[in-house]
Design a protein around this motif. Structure first.
Motif, PDB file in Angstrom:
ATOM      1  N   ALA A  56       0.820  -1.211   0.000  1.00 43.84           N
ATOM      2  CA  ALA A  56       0.000   0.000   0.000  1.00 43.84           C
ATOM      3  C   ALA A  56       0.857   1.265   0.000  1.00 43.84           C
ATOM      4  CB  ALA A  56      -0.952  -0.001   1.193  1.00 43.84           C
ATOM      5  N   LEU A  80      -4.263  -0.236  -5.416  1.00 45.15           N
ATOM      6  CA  LEU A  80      -4.467   0.265  -4.065  1.00 45.15           C
ATOM      7  C   LEU A  80      -5.891  -0.036  -3.601  1.00 45.15           C
ATOM      8  CD1 LEU A  80      -3.404   1.791  -1.608  1.00 45.15           C
ATOM      9  CD2 LEU A  80      -4.128   3.920  -2.712  1.00 45.15           C
ATOM     10  N   GLY A 111      -4.932   5.597   2.192  1.00 44.30           N
ATOM     11  CA  GLY A 111      -3.578   5.153   1.911  1.00 44.30           C
ATOM     12  C   GLY A 111      -2.542   6.031   2.578  1.00 44.30           C
TER      13      GLY A 111
END
Length: 215
Positions: free
Chosen positions: A12, A38, A187
């Motif tokens: 990630a 992602l 993220g």
């Protein structure tokens, strides 16, 4: 609850780094693919928050105990920037229902803007797990307005907000305006937003980088 994916081991953080890198961003296909990847990374982790039930599975040699989702989630995406992450989620939740919402910043003289919502396509959300996908959670205004539009189609049981990058301002707006138990999946989390509501350092305009500049 806030889930910061860059604190987890795995890809990630690498994907977020590539999404930010202006030298890599010139490859439009790679930028879209990284958003998709992602989205898939986050989806696998988010699935742990959903409900599963047991079922018997017949193999060629006997019976086994299996698992399936107790109910399919609804993947709600803000057009157009959310589409690549949405596709990543569909790789994990391949039987999910989908909602699509057209929302954009409508600017006024002086630089102020409001969020205009012009199109909503959604199933009944009553008692569902609603996953709102938008790569940039900047001021939070888009997510809030989209959520308000969607709950005209029923009240979900769980709400998850998914983004590649979130600002502290956007997180606070979501926590203030959406149900108290909302889950935010990011993220990366950046501290600043500009006067025009862009995240710093952020990554730029995700929609333009994925699909080309707009007028």
């Amino acid at each position: 609850m806030i889930h910061h994916m860059s604190e987890l081991p795995g890809m990630a953080a690498v994907l977020v780094s590539e999404l930010r890198d202006k030298e890599i961003q010139v490859d439009r296909m790679r930028f879209r693919h990284n958003l998709e990847r992602l989205g898939e990374c986050i989806a696998w982790d988010l699935a742990k928050q959903l409900k599963f039930q047991s079922l018997p599975v017949e193999t060629p040699l006997g019976m086994a105990e299996g698992k399936k989702l107790a109910r399919q989630p609804v993947l709600a995406t803000i057009l157009r920037a959310g589409l690549p992450m949405h596709h990543g989620f569909l790789r994990v939740f391949d039987q999910a229902d989908c909602s699509y919402v057209s929302a954009y910043r409508k600017y006024h003289p002086g630089g102020d803007f409001e969020i205009a919502v012009e199109y909503v396509s959604s199933p009944d959300l009553t008692g569902r797990d609603l996953i709102l996908i938008d790569p940039m959670l900047a001021t939070g205004a888009s997510i809030v307005q989209v959520y308000k539009a969607l709950i005209q189609r029923g009240k979900p049981e769980q709400v998850h907000v998914v983004c590649a990058i979130a600002s502290q301002e956007g997180i606070q707006m979501v926590r203030k305006s959406l149900p108290a138990e909302v889950h935010i999946w990011a993220g990366a989390i950046d501290e600043e937003t500009t006067a025009r509501g862009y995240i710093v350092p952020g990554l730029g305009d995700a929609g333009d980088l994925a699909f080309g500049e707009k007028l």
